[in-house]
Design a protein around this motif. Structure first.
Motif, PDB file in Angstrom:
ATOM      1  N   HIS A   5      -8.286  14.104   0.976  1.00 31.96           N
ATOM      2  CA  HIS A   5      -7.627  13.696   2.218  1.00 31.96           C
ATOM      3  C   HIS A   5      -7.546  14.856   3.190  1.00 31.96           C
ATOM      4  CE1 HIS A   5      -6.396   9.663   1.243  1.00 31.96           C
ATOM      5  NE2 HIS A   5      -5.849  10.072   0.100  1.00 31.96           N
ATOM      6  N   LYS A   6      -7.647  14.546   4.455  1.00 29.31           N
ATOM      7  CA  LYS A   6      -7.448  15.562   5.488  1.00 29.31           C
ATOM      8  C   LYS A   6      -5.952  15.702   5.758  1.00 29.31           C
ATOM      9  CE  LYS A   6     -11.817  14.968   7.839  1.00 29.31           C
ATOM     10  NZ  LYS A   6     -12.469  14.710   9.117  1.00 29.31           N
ATOM     11  N   THR A   7      -5.569  16.869   6.228  1.00 24.66           N
ATOM     12  CA  THR A   7      -4.177  17.116   6.570  1.00 24.66           C
ATOM     13  C   THR A   7      -3.806  16.292   7.796  1.00 24.66           C
ATOM     14  OG1 THR A   7      -4.335  19.355   5.727  1.00 24.66           O
ATOM     15  CG2 THR A   7      -2.520  18.890   7.226  1.00 24.66           C
ATOM     16  N   ILE A   8      -2.642  15.677   7.745  1.00 26.73           N
ATOM     17  CA  ILE A   8      -2.136  14.883   8.863  1.00 26.73           C
ATOM     18  C   ILE A   8      -0.913  15.595   9.427  1.00 26.73           C
ATOM     19  CG2 ILE A   8      -1.124  12.676   9.539  1.00 26.73           C
ATOM     20  CD1 ILE A   8      -2.599  11.430   7.157  1.00 26.73           C
ATOM     21  N   PHE A   9      -0.883  15.771  10.730  1.00 28.32           N
ATOM     22  CA  PHE A   9       0.260  16.378  11.399  1.00 28.32           C
ATOM     23  C   PHE A   9       0.996  15.297  12.179  1.00 28.32           C
ATOM     24  CE2 PHE A   9      -2.779  19.785  10.837  1.00 28.32           C
ATOM     25  CZ  PHE A   9      -1.980  20.805  10.362  1.00 28.32           C
ATOM     26  N   ILE A  10       2.306  15.210  11.963  1.00 25.45           N
ATOM     27  CA  ILE A  10       3.149  14.244  12.658  1.00 25.45           C
ATOM     28  C   ILE A  10       4.291  15.028  13.291  1.00 25.45           C
ATOM     29  CG2 ILE A  10       4.619  12.217  12.429  1.00 25.45           C
ATOM     30  CD1 ILE A  10       3.032  11.534   9.886  1.00 25.45           C
ATOM     31  N   ALA A  11       4.581  14.767  14.557  1.00 24.77           N
ATOM     32  CA  ALA A  11       5.655  15.485  15.247  1.00 24.77           C
ATOM     33  C   ALA A  11       6.585  14.491  15.936  1.00 24.77           C
ATOM     34  CB  ALA A  11       5.078  16.440  16.275  1.00 24.77           C
ATOM     35  N   PHE A  12       7.866  14.799  15.915  1.00 23.89           N
ATOM     36  CA  PHE A  12       8.867  14.018  16.625  1.00 23.89           C
ATOM     37  C   PHE A  12       9.566  14.964  17.580  1.00 23.89           C
ATOM     38  CE2 PHE A  12       8.561  12.228  12.330  1.00 23.89           C
ATOM     39  CZ  PHE A  12       8.068  10.980  12.656  1.00 23.89           C
ATOM     40  N   SER A  13       9.652  14.576  18.839  1.00 27.63           N
ATOM     41  CA  SER A  13      10.277  15.471  19.805  1.00 27.63           C
ATOM     42  C   SER A  13      11.011  14.674  20.875  1.00 27.63           C
ATOM     43  CB  SER A  13       9.233  16.376  20.466  1.00 27.63           C
ATOM     44  OG  SER A  13       8.340  15.607  21.242  1.00 27.63           O
TER      45      SER A  13
END
Length: 60
Positions: A5-13
């Motif tokens: 799997h590829k790395t997944i980046f999730i951000a909440f702002s």
């Protein structure tokens, strides 16, 4: 689980404080780890608050 799997980046702002970013982040990270089996790393950019560390210690 497939190890390719590829790395997944999730951000909440949000620019407004007190809207539940830390709480929502903790809930999503817990769901992704405990229910979906993902390895999760959470970075809290709001360092003076220590909200995520307080929630993690409460979760343990």
């Amino acid at each position: 689980m497939n190890a390719n799997h590829k790395t997944i980046f999730i951000a909440f702002s949000s620019q407004k404080g007190g809207v539940g970013k830390s709480t929502f982040t903790t809930l999503i990270a817990s769901t992704m780890h405990y229910r979906l089996g993902y390895n999760v790393a959470v970075f809290d950019a709001d360092f003076p608050q220590h909200s995520l560390m307080k929630m993690k210690s409460r979760d343990l």
